[in-house]
Design a protein around this motif. Structure first.
Motif, mmCIF file in Angstrom:
data_model
loop_
_atom_site.group_PDB
_atom_site.id
_atom_site.type_symbol
_atom_site.label_atom_id
_atom_site.label_comp_id
_atom_site.label_asym_id
_atom_site.label_seq_id
_atom_site.Cartn_x
_atom_site.Cartn_y
_atom_site.Cartn_z
ATOM 1 N N LYS A 127 20.419 -80.477 68.434
ATOM 2 C CA LYS A 127 21.715 -79.822 68.584
ATOM 3 C C LYS A 127 22.010 -78.982 67.341
ATOM 4 O O LYS A 127 21.875 -79.453 66.213
ATOM 5 N N LYS A 128 22.401 -77.722 67.548
ATOM 6 C CA LYS A 128 22.860 -76.868 66.457
ATOM 7 C C LYS A 128 24.379 -76.934 66.401
ATOM 8 O O LYS A 128 25.046 -76.872 67.435
ATOM 9 N N MET A 129 24.916 -77.060 65.168
ATOM 10 C CA MET A 129 26.351 -77.242 64.996
ATOM 11 C C MET A 129 26.878 -76.378 63.872
ATOM 12 O O MET A 129 26.170 -76.090 62.903
ATOM 13 N N ASN A 130 28.153 -76.000 63.984
ATOM 14 C CA ASN A 130 28.900 -75.387 62.901
ATOM 15 C C ASN A 130 30.145 -76.242 62.663
ATOM 16 O O ASN A 130 31.065 -76.238 63.480
ATOM 17 N N ILE A 133 32.112 -74.392 55.589
ATOM 18 C CA ILE A 133 31.410 -74.313 56.859
ATOM 19 C C ILE A 133 29.979 -74.824 56.681
ATOM 20 O O ILE A 133 29.267 -74.408 55.764
ATOM 21 N N PHE A 134 29.576 -75.722 57.556
ATOM 22 C CA PHE A 134 28.218 -76.268 57.538
ATOM 23 C C PHE A 134 27.475 -75.800 58.793
ATOM 24 O O PHE A 134 27.861 -76.154 59.909
ATOM 25 N N ASN A 135 26.444 -75.008 58.591
ATOM 26 C CA ASN A 135 25.553 -74.629 59.681
ATOM 27 C C ASN A 135 24.384 -75.604 59.656
ATOM 28 O O ASN A 135 23.577 -75.589 58.721
ATOM 29 N N ILE A 136 24.292 -76.454 60.679
ATOM 30 C CA ILE A 136 23.289 -77.514 60.649
ATOM 31 C C ILE A 136 22.537 -77.587 61.972
ATOM 32 O O ILE A 136 22.986 -77.058 62.995
ATOM 33 N N PHE A 185 19.575 -80.941 59.219
ATOM 34 C CA PHE A 185 18.998 -79.853 58.430
ATOM 35 C C PHE A 185 20.093 -78.862 58.037
ATOM 36 O O PHE A 185 20.947 -78.510 58.858
ATOM 37 N N ASN A 186 20.067 -78.426 56.790
ATOM 38 C CA ASN A 186 20.941 -77.351 56.337
ATOM 39 C C ASN A 186 20.358 -76.024 56.820
ATOM 40 O O ASN A 186 19.351 -75.554 56.310
ATOM 41 N N LYS A 187 20.992 -75.424 57.808
ATOM 42 C CA LYS A 187 20.518 -74.146 58.347
ATOM 43 C C LYS A 187 21.322 -72.962 57.826
ATOM 44 O O LYS A 187 21.187 -71.837 58.316
ATOM 45 N N GLY A 188 22.142 -73.218 56.801
ATOM 46 C CA GLY A 188 22.872 -72.128 56.170
ATOM 47 C C GLY A 188 22.031 -71.402 55.139
ATOM 48 O O GLY A 188 20.864 -71.740 54.908
ATOM 49 N N LEU A 234 27.698 -83.893 53.771
ATOM 50 C CA LEU A 234 27.701 -84.610 55.043
ATOM 51 C C LEU A 234 26.716 -85.762 54.995
ATOM 52 O O LEU A 234 25.805 -85.790 54.175
ATOM 53 N N SER A 235 26.897 -86.707 55.925
ATOM 54 C CA SER A 235 25.939 -87.811 56.061
ATOM 55 C C SER A 235 25.766 -88.145 57.531
ATOM 56 O O SER A 235 26.600 -87.786 58.377
ATOM 57 N N ILE A 236 24.688 -88.851 57.840
ATOM 58 C CA ILE A 236 24.431 -89.344 59.197
ATOM 59 C C ILE A 236 25.073 -90.716 59.338
ATOM 60 O O ILE A 236 24.949 -91.569 58.463
ATOM 61 N N TRP A 237 25.730 -90.912 60.467
ATOM 62 C CA TRP A 237 26.499 -92.127 60.690
ATOM 63 C C TRP A 237 26.199 -92.638 62.098
ATOM 64 O O TRP A 237 26.464 -91.940 63.082
#
Length: 394
Positions: A153-156, A164-167, A205-208, A219-222
């Motif tokens: 999944k791609k997210m903003n 803004i986090f492009n991930i 992944f940091n896609k920015g 950010l972290s995974i939860w």
């Protein structure tokens, strides 16, 4: 022709008799939940151990593991499922509590770098909103087999500072066979025990185009697991060293709810009082779990931890140490101030550490869930080995 019709009628009658004698899955069983979920959602079922070990994944619910079983379709369904919300086909305003025993979220929830509160809002339920990317939007199904499914999944995302986090999220769910469980936990599974084990392997992944910075937020995974509560379920959280238990999430925990020893924090996972607690990096051990004495079921959660100390803080207030958060969280559901309730359920949760990711760098987190049911002494041996807890003492 008449003879054919008689034979056809006889076959039809036999078929109807067979169907009428076939038992429908009982509520609380894996078969019941699987049939229900298939009615409303696209499902992916993973299977091992000749069909006794199964789990169901929902791509449209962020690839969450909704529930699992250690004894086939007629076995206990371990995950909590919100039947009414799923059947309604509607979305709630603040959060959609669909259920699931391994769901993907992203932290932090609270604090000045929260992704659940907009810039300039208060730390109140009215201003708290779960990002749609981890609440209502589907994950893409990349591949699947009988024992594994991969999603992305791609997210903003935007935090309370306006960062803004492009991930890109990558998530793989895999079910284990018997030898994999024995090797991972260092145990032997006897014939008088039913079992299921699986993991979610998660990456962000940091896609920015810029590196992440502590000054603007990380950010972290939860990963959160929602389970069926009961009056005879005990949540068992082992710890080491001098305990720095975090009980500040939803106010003071009611007196008498926690039992704390020099090795464990425990509470009744009955879903009748709302509180949450956390354990920081210095105290964590490799396992947490719960035991349902009525169903003779032991649940074990194992997670990836390499001694890192940088964890996002999700408490609902501005924080002096926003990267001094918890590795382990556990939540007991209960009524809100207005009397409404999300569940009831209880949760076992783990989080990844965080870092200042460069473009295309990633953080990862592995969350493993095991359920064992059967002979008490066998379960107790597993508990003593992994949780350092004698179940006779509960």
């Amino acid at each position: 022709m008449t003879k054919f019709l008689k034979v056809s009628t006889f076959i039809s009658i036999c078929f109807l008799m067979i169907v009428s004698c076939t038992k429908s899955p009982v509520k609380g069983s894996f078969g019941f939940d699987l049939d229900f979920l298939k009615t409303y959602q696209k499902t992916v079922t993973l299977t091992e151990n000749n069909g006794k070990s199964q789990l169901v994944v929902l791509p449209d619910y962020q690839g969450r593991v909704m529930t699992s079983t250690a004894n086939g379709l007629e076995g206990i369904s371990y995950g909590w499922t919100n039947y009414d919300l799923i059947a309604s086909g509607k979305f709630e305003k603040h959060i959609n509590v669909f259920g699931g025993e391994d769901r993907f979220w992203i932290g932090p929830e609270g604090g000045q770098y929260s992704i659940f509160f907009k810039k300039g809002t208060s730390y109140s339920f009215e201003d708290w909103f779960t990002p749609k990317e981890i609440d209502t939007e589907a994950f893409s199904l990349e591949s699947q087999s009988d024992t594994s499914v991969a999603l992305s999944k791609k997210m903003n995302l935007v935090n309370a500072q306006g960062t803004i986090f492009n991930i890109e999220v990558k998530r793989t769910v895999s079910i284990f066979n018997k030898s994999e469980i024995e090797k991972d936990l260092g145990i032997e599974l006897s014939e008088n025990l039913n079992f299921v084990g699986y993991q979610s392997y998660n990456e962000i992944f940091n896609k920015g185009t810029k590196a992440w910075s502590k000054e603007t937020g990380l950010l972290s995974i939860w990963i959160l697991g929602m389970f069926m509560p009961s009056e005879n379920t005990t949540v068992i959280l082992p710890y080491k060293d001098s305990l720095a238990l975090n009980t500040s999430y939803f106010g003071t925990i009611p007196p008498g709810r926690l039992t704390t020893t020099d090795k464990h924090v425990m509470f009744k996972g009955n879903g009748t009082a709302r509180f949450k607690l956390g354990i920081p990096p210095r105290n964590v051990t490799p396992y947490i779990g719960s035991f349902d004495a009525d169903k003779q079921t032991l649940t074990i959660v194992k997670y990836s931890f390499k001694g890192d100390t940088t964890y996002v803080n999700s408490v609902w207030r501005d924080q002096e140490n926003p990267y001094g958060g918890d590795v382990i969280n556990s939540y007991n559901d209960g009524p809100l101030e207005n009397g409404d309730q999300l569940g009831p359920f209880y949760e076992l949760e783990t989080s990844s550490s965080t870092k200042e990711l460069q473009p295309n760098e990633a953080i990862k987190h592995i969350h493993k869930t095991y359920h064992f049911e059967g002979d008490f002494e066998t379960l107790n041996n597993i508990s003593k080995k992994l949780l350092n807890k004698d179940l006779n003492e509960l």
